[in-house]
Motif scaffolding. Structure first.
Motif, PDB file in Angstrom:
ATOM      1  N   GLU A  30     -26.360 -24.565  -3.105  1.00 37.32           N
ATOM      2  CA  GLU A  30     -26.641 -25.430  -4.253  1.00 37.32           C
ATOM      3  C   GLU A  30     -26.426 -24.712  -5.586  1.00 37.32           C
ATOM      4  OE1 GLU A  30     -30.638 -26.716  -3.564  1.00 37.32           O
ATOM      5  OE2 GLU A  30     -30.067 -27.972  -1.858  1.00 37.32           O
ATOM      6  N   ARG A  31     -26.689 -23.406  -5.610  1.00 37.00           N
ATOM      7  CA  ARG A  31     -26.566 -22.633  -6.860  1.00 37.00           C
ATOM      8  C   ARG A  31     -25.214 -21.945  -7.017  1.00 37.00           C
ATOM      9  NH1 ARG A  31     -32.100 -19.126  -6.680  1.00 37.00           N
ATOM     10  NH2 ARG A  31     -33.427 -20.756  -5.809  1.00 37.00           N
ATOM     11  N   GLY A  32     -24.357 -22.087  -6.021  1.00 39.07           N
ATOM     12  CA  GLY A  32     -23.057 -21.431  -6.086  1.00 39.07           C
ATOM     13  C   GLY A  32     -23.123 -19.933  -5.875  1.00 39.07           C
ATOM     14  N   LEU A  33     -24.107 -19.486  -5.100  1.00 44.87           N
ATOM     15  CA  LEU A  33     -24.274 -18.061  -4.800  1.00 44.87           C
ATOM     16  C   LEU A  33     -23.698 -17.759  -3.428  1.00 44.87           C
ATOM     17  CD1 LEU A  33     -27.981 -17.686  -5.961  1.00 44.87           C
ATOM     18  CD2 LEU A  33     -25.928 -17.029  -7.233  1.00 44.87           C
ATOM     19  N   ARG A  34     -23.375 -16.500  -3.192  1.00 44.41           N
ATOM     20  CA  ARG A  34     -22.805 -16.096  -1.906  1.00 44.41           C
ATOM     21  C   ARG A  34     -23.824 -15.261  -1.128  1.00 44.41           C
ATOM     22  NH1 ARG A  34     -18.784 -11.837  -0.528  1.00 44.41           N
ATOM     23  NH2 ARG A  34     -18.004 -12.457   1.500  1.00 44.41           N
ATOM     24  N   LEU A  35     -24.278 -15.806   0.004  1.00 39.71           N
ATOM     25  CA  LEU A  35     -25.187 -15.069   0.879  1.00 39.71           C
ATOM     26  C   LEU A  35     -24.336 -14.351   1.921  1.00 39.71           C
ATOM     27  CD1 LEU A  35     -28.193 -14.506   1.453  1.00 39.71           C
ATOM     28  CD2 LEU A  35     -28.105 -16.374   3.110  1.00 39.71           C
ATOM     29  N   THR A  75     -26.219  -0.301   1.181  1.00 34.26           N
ATOM     30  CA  THR A  75     -25.981  -1.713   0.868  1.00 34.26           C
ATOM     31  C   THR A  75     -27.264  -2.524   0.969  1.00 34.26           C
ATOM     32  OG1 THR A  75     -25.365  -2.202   3.156  1.00 34.26           O
ATOM     33  CG2 THR A  75     -23.566  -1.645   1.630  1.00 34.26           C
ATOM     34  N   VAL A  76     -28.271  -1.989   1.655  1.00 29.97           N
ATOM     35  CA  VAL A  76     -29.568  -2.663   1.734  1.00 29.97           C
ATOM     36  C   VAL A  76     -30.157  -2.809   0.337  1.00 29.97           C
ATOM     37  CG1 VAL A  76     -31.953  -2.426   2.561  1.00 29.97           C
ATOM     38  CG2 VAL A  76     -30.039  -1.976   4.107  1.00 29.97           C
ATOM     39  N   TYR A  77     -30.028  -1.784  -0.485  1.00 33.50           N
ATOM     40  CA  TYR A  77     -30.569  -1.851  -1.848  1.00 33.50           C
ATOM     41  C   TYR A  77     -29.848  -2.909  -2.683  1.00 33.50           C
ATOM     42  CZ  TYR A  77     -33.251   2.304  -0.802  1.00 33.50           C
ATOM     43  OH  TYR A  77     -34.127   3.178  -0.244  1.00 33.50           O
ATOM     44  N   ARG A  78     -28.548  -3.001  -2.524  1.00 36.13           N
ATOM     45  CA  ARG A  78     -27.805  -4.039  -3.252  1.00 36.13           C
ATOM     46  C   ARG A  78     -28.200  -5.426  -2.763  1.00 36.13           C
ATOM     47  NH1 ARG A  78     -23.699  -0.019  -3.003  1.00 36.13           N
ATOM     48  NH2 ARG A  78     -22.751  -0.941  -1.171  1.00 36.13           N
ATOM     49  N   ALA A  79     -28.408  -5.553  -1.460  1.00 31.87           N
ATOM     50  CA  ALA A  79     -28.848  -6.838  -0.914  1.00 31.87           C
ATOM     51  C   ALA A  79     -30.226  -7.203  -1.463  1.00 31.87           C
ATOM     52  CB  ALA A  79     -28.872  -6.786   0.613  1.00 31.87           C
ATOM     53  N   LEU A  84     -33.865 -10.338  -4.870  1.00 32.97           N
ATOM     54  CA  LEU A  84     -34.883 -10.322  -5.934  1.00 32.97           C
ATOM     55  C   LEU A  84     -34.434 -11.118  -7.154  1.00 32.97           C
ATOM     56  CD1 LEU A  84     -36.064  -6.610  -5.864  1.00 32.97           C
ATOM     57  CD2 LEU A  84     -37.534  -8.614  -5.600  1.00 32.97           C
ATOM     58  N   GLU A  85     -33.215 -10.853  -7.606  1.00 31.51           N
ATOM     59  CA  GLU A  85     -32.693 -11.516  -8.800  1.00 31.51           C
ATOM     60  C   GLU A  85     -32.683 -13.032  -8.660  1.00 31.51           C
ATOM     61  OE1 GLU A  85     -28.807 -10.022  -9.747  1.00 31.51           O
ATOM     62  OE2 GLU A  85     -29.546  -7.966  -9.903  1.00 31.51           O
ATOM     63  N   ASN A  86     -32.489 -13.508  -7.446  1.00 32.93           N
ATOM     64  CA  ASN A  86     -32.374 -14.940  -7.216  1.00 32.93           C
ATOM     65  C   ASN A  86     -33.648 -15.569  -6.672  1.00 32.93           C
ATOM     66  OD1 ASN A  86     -29.499 -15.654  -7.942  1.00 32.93           O
ATOM     67  ND2 ASN A  86     -29.254 -13.799  -6.712  1.00 32.93           N
ATOM     68  N   GLY A  87     -34.736 -14.803  -6.622  1.00 32.27           N
ATOM     69  CA  GLY A  87     -36.038 -15.338  -6.248  1.00 32.27           C
ATOM     70  C   GLY A  87     -36.229 -15.623  -4.776  1.00 32.27           C
ATOM     71  N   PHE A  88     -35.448 -14.992  -3.914  1.00 29.75           N
ATOM     72  CA  PHE A  88     -35.576 -15.225  -2.477  1.00 29.75           C
ATOM     73  C   PHE A  88     -36.584 -14.284  -1.826  1.00 29.75           C
ATOM     74  CE2 PHE A  88     -30.975 -16.510  -3.159  1.00 29.75           C
ATOM     75  CZ  PHE A  88     -31.299 -17.833  -3.383  1.00 29.75           C
ATOM     76  N   VAL A  89     -36.827 -13.151  -2.457  1.00 30.87           N
ATOM     77  CA  VAL A  89     -37.884 -12.234  -2.032  1.00 30.87           C
ATOM     78  C   VAL A  89     -38.650 -11.802  -3.273  1.00 30.87           C
ATOM     79  CG1 VAL A  89     -36.619 -11.360  -0.003  1.00 30.87           C
ATOM     80  CG2 VAL A  89     -36.499 -10.099  -2.161  1.00 30.87           C
ATOM     81  N   HIS A  90     -39.841 -11.296  -3.052  1.00 27.30           N
ATOM     82  CA  HIS A  90     -40.658 -10.740  -4.129  1.00 27.30           C
ATOM     83  C   HIS A  90     -40.923  -9.276  -3.814  1.00 27.30           C
ATOM     84  CE1 HIS A  90     -41.541 -14.665  -5.843  1.00 27.30           C
ATOM     85  NE2 HIS A  90     -41.920 -15.097  -4.651  1.00 27.30           N
ATOM     86  N   ARG A  91     -41.047  -8.474  -4.843  1.00 28.40           N
ATOM     87  CA  ARG A  91     -41.447  -7.079  -4.681  1.00 28.40           C
ATOM     88  C   ARG A  91     -42.920  -6.988  -5.042  1.00 28.40           C
ATOM     89  NH1 ARG A  91     -42.000  -2.476  -7.787  1.00 28.40           N
ATOM     90  NH2 ARG A  91     -41.686  -0.556  -6.607  1.00 28.40           N
ATOM     91  N   HIS A 106     -36.837 -22.868  -5.611  1.00 23.67           N
ATOM     92  CA  HIS A 106     -36.997 -22.886  -7.067  1.00 23.67           C
ATOM     93  C   HIS A 106     -37.567 -21.561  -7.564  1.00 23.67           C
ATOM     94  CE1 HIS A 106     -40.998 -24.258  -5.709  1.00 23.67           C
ATOM     95  NE2 HIS A 106     -41.445 -23.692  -6.796  1.00 23.67           N
ATOM     96  N   ALA A 107     -37.145 -21.193  -8.768  1.00 22.61           N
ATOM     97  CA  ALA A 107     -37.574 -19.924  -9.352  1.00 22.61           C
ATOM     98  C   ALA A 107     -39.027 -20.002  -9.817  1.00 22.61           C
ATOM     99  CB  ALA A 107     -36.683 -19.569 -10.537  1.00 22.61           C
ATOM    100  N   HIS A 108     -39.764 -18.914  -9.625  1.00 18.77           N
ATOM    101  CA  HIS A 108     -41.149 -18.816 -10.053  1.00 18.77           C
ATOM    102  C   HIS A 108     -41.612 -17.373  -9.931  1.00 18.77           C
ATOM    103  CE1 HIS A 108     -41.332 -19.170  -5.699  1.00 18.77           C
ATOM    104  NE2 HIS A 108     -42.447 -18.485  -5.767  1.00 18.77           N
TER     105      HIS A 108
END
Length: 126
Positions: A30-35, A75-79, A84-91, A106-108
């Motif tokens: 939906e956001r045009g991102l590449r997983l 590459t784990v760090y880049r993933a 994080l940047e896209n709000g799929f995980v939290h630190r 949704h972002a929050h």
């Protein structure tokens, strides 16, 4: 204020790793991102952990397996950065660990209750 989703129970979200990855795949589409394969793999490992997981533990899990990232663990760090940047995980800074987001659609900002005994974390709705 009306909520855009059915519930905030973590049992209905992150603990179903395959469903969680599918929800993130939909959000990426939906956001045009590449997983990418490594991003999906790291996301699945975070979800499979069932509680916050440290980056070094993720690196070890990637090294143990085959496929994306096994030959180049950095590459784990880049993933993680992408997730994080896209709000799929939290630190969770206090644990220096990562946890899947209960609402990847949704972002929050996440707030967490963290068990002092087992370090399990529950994301609170804002």
């Amino acid at each position: 204020m009306a909520k855009s989703h059915a519930c905030s129970s973590p049992d209905h979200h992150v603990h179903d790793a395959a469903g969680f990855v599918a929800a993130v795949e939909r959000a990426c589409s939906e956001r045009g991102l590449r997983l990418t394969e490594i991003r999906a793999r790291v996301l699945g490992l975070v979800a499979d952990a069932g509680k916050p997981i440290k980056a070094y533990d993720l690196l070890d899990k990637v090294r143990e397996g085959e496929g994306a990232g096994a030959a180049a663990p950095p590459t784990v760090y880049r993933a993680l950065d992408f997730l994080l940047e896209n709000g799929f995980v939290h630190r969770i800074s206090s644990l220096n660990a990562f946890v899947g987001c209960n609402h990847p659609e949704h972002a929050h900002q996440g707030q967490f209750l963290i068990c002092r005994e087992c370090h399990a974390a529950i994301e609170l709705e804002q």
